[in-house]
Design a protein around this motif. Sequence first.
Motif, PDB file in Angstrom:
ATOM      1  N   LEU A 188       0.729  -1.266   0.010  1.00 30.43           N
ATOM      2  CA  LEU A 188      -0.054  -0.086   0.024  1.00 30.43           C
ATOM      3  C   LEU A 188       0.984   1.345   0.105  1.00 30.43           C
ATOM      4  CD1 LEU A 188      -2.634  -0.792   2.605  1.00 30.43           C
ATOM      5  CD2 LEU A 188      -3.084  -0.581   0.034  1.00 30.43           C
ATOM      6  N   ALA A 189       1.930   1.292   0.960  1.00 30.75           N
ATOM      7  CA  ALA A 189       2.916   2.284   0.802  1.00 30.75           C
ATOM      8  C   ALA A 189       3.496   2.601  -0.490  1.00 30.75           C
ATOM      9  CB  ALA A 189       3.902   2.154   2.002  1.00 30.75           C
ATOM     10  N   GLY A 190       3.768   1.510  -1.204  1.00 30.94           N
ATOM     11  CA  GLY A 190       4.261   1.669  -2.604  1.00 30.94           C
ATOM     12  C   GLY A 190       3.141   2.199  -3.608  1.00 30.94           C
ATOM     13  N   LEU A 191       1.865   2.277  -3.473  1.00 26.14           N
ATOM     14  CA  LEU A 191       0.956   2.735  -4.122  1.00 26.14           C
ATOM     15  C   LEU A 191       0.751   4.155  -3.589  1.00 26.14           C
ATOM     16  CD1 LEU A 191      -1.526  -0.458  -4.367  1.00 26.14           C
ATOM     17  CD2 LEU A 191       0.030   0.376  -6.027  1.00 26.14           C
ATOM     18  N   GLY A 192       1.263   4.550  -2.639  1.00 29.43           N
ATOM     19  CA  GLY A 192       0.986   5.872  -2.358  1.00 29.43           C
ATOM     20  C   GLY A 192      -0.021   6.017  -1.039  1.00 29.43           C
ATOM     21  N   VAL A 193      -0.530   5.024  -0.626  1.00 30.73           N
ATOM     22  CA  VAL A 193      -1.520   5.041   0.404  1.00 30.73           C
ATOM     23  C   VAL A 193      -0.651   4.791   1.866  1.00 30.73           C
ATOM     24  CG1 VAL A 193      -3.616   3.712   1.429  1.00 30.73           C
ATOM     25  CG2 VAL A 193      -3.148   3.569  -1.022  1.00 30.73           C
ATOM     26  N   THR A 194      -0.851   5.885   2.654  1.00 31.32           N
ATOM     27  CA  THR A 194       0.021   5.490   3.938  1.00 31.32           C
ATOM     28  C   THR A 194      -0.905   6.354   5.026  1.00 31.32           C
ATOM     29  OG1 THR A 194       0.589   8.091   3.388  1.00 31.32           O
ATOM     30  CG2 THR A 194       2.054   6.540   2.464  1.00 31.32           C
TER      31      THR A 194
END
Length: 469
Positions: A188-194
């Motif tokens: 998710l972090a890699g997709l920009g979801v933080t």
Amino acid sequence: MSEVPRRGPARVVIVGGSMAGVLAAAAVKDHAGAVEIVEAHELPEGPEPRTGVPQAVHIHMLQTGGAEAIETLLPGTVDLLLAAGAHRIPVTSHMVICSPEGWYRRWRRSTHYVISASRDLTDSVVRQQVLKDPRVRVRPHTRVVGLLGDRGAVTGVRVRAADGTEEDLRADLVVDASGRSSRTPVWLAGLGVTGLRHDEIDSGLVYASRVYRAPVPSRDWPMVGVQADPRLPGPVSAGGILPIEGDRWHVSLMGGPGGQPTRDADAFEPFARTLRHPLLADLIARAEPVTGVSVTHSTANRRHYYERLRHWPGGLVVLGDAVATFNPVYAQGISVAAQGALALRDILAGGFSAGAARAAQRAIARPVDWAWALATGQDIHFHTTTGRSPNLADRLLHRYVGRLSRTATGSFHAATALTDVLALQASPATLVKPGALLSALLGPLRRPLDGPTFTRAERVLLRRAGVIR
């Protein structure tokens, strides 16, 4: 302009052939044209150990809420389990339990039940029910190495086969059921979801388990347990015996830092004798061990709050241990996964819209909330627990629940209020409703019991086996 739910054949990819993964397949198969389970190992065909499930060697049971969820997803499964040798144990009429507040009574009227069997048998029966559906297939020896898509929507997964080759699997829905090793937070972090919040509350309990040939017929035998009391000085300890298939007893012992059980087979029974009551040691002293001792140190409660993220990509759902794991002493994991899978099924009845994934994640969180409150609400009171300490409100609530538990030793109404919650059929908030509050105020209606509550017939069997005189 409102979004139109997707209709027609959909493709679902499930990450992991765990119990949660198989139940996820059961939840989505009637709403999809194809369901593919991507599994890093081989799934056994029968009731055999599955690679990557160390907790399978410890006692397992399905709470009423979990059994009913599985039965709704896969009608006839409970009967298949019972036919294969599993036990349906009425609650509380077939329970011999020493709580911190005293011995619970075995009320004649049962309000709930648990299904007791080896984890291998339970997994096998559920798995066979799901995989016989031609829409569901398994891709073994394959690992998911990333999500496809972007911050707005997940469109599939990238997989790596055993020979190292990689390919993309497109999907309308990806369900992560890969367990406690889930990589979804990183993906998710890699997709920009933080902004994902994570909690870990660890009591430090260690589990040691082994299986015995029961010295008495195990059919209709009660479950037996001695619960931990965090108020006592020294390391906490507990243990339980569950009848399982093949006239066997599955025995698990637990101990906290400074008093943890080991793999030493010669020390297993002596450790059982150090519990608050020697009942478990007396029972296994006349039983024949058929396995060695297996030990697990990983018993922490861990949770990811996916449902609280401000942004959630369409096409992704996380289920089971990938969302939350619980101290196994509370026997909640499979039941919570089943209830989450049922919630997923109900949401998908409205179609594969982008909003369905977010709605499903929030619905999955509800049974997790209940189990989390139960498990951590107890574990934070062990003096060895890390991750969180009880505040004043926690201590007051713990004192109240302790009083309600003491009341339950002599009040059917209080016992039912507690078992409603423990069976995952009622929110912990029901314990502070007027009826429960009144029961706790009145206290036990019968005098406390001074020892284990075996029936006359059970005592005859135990006497013949030389367990008691």
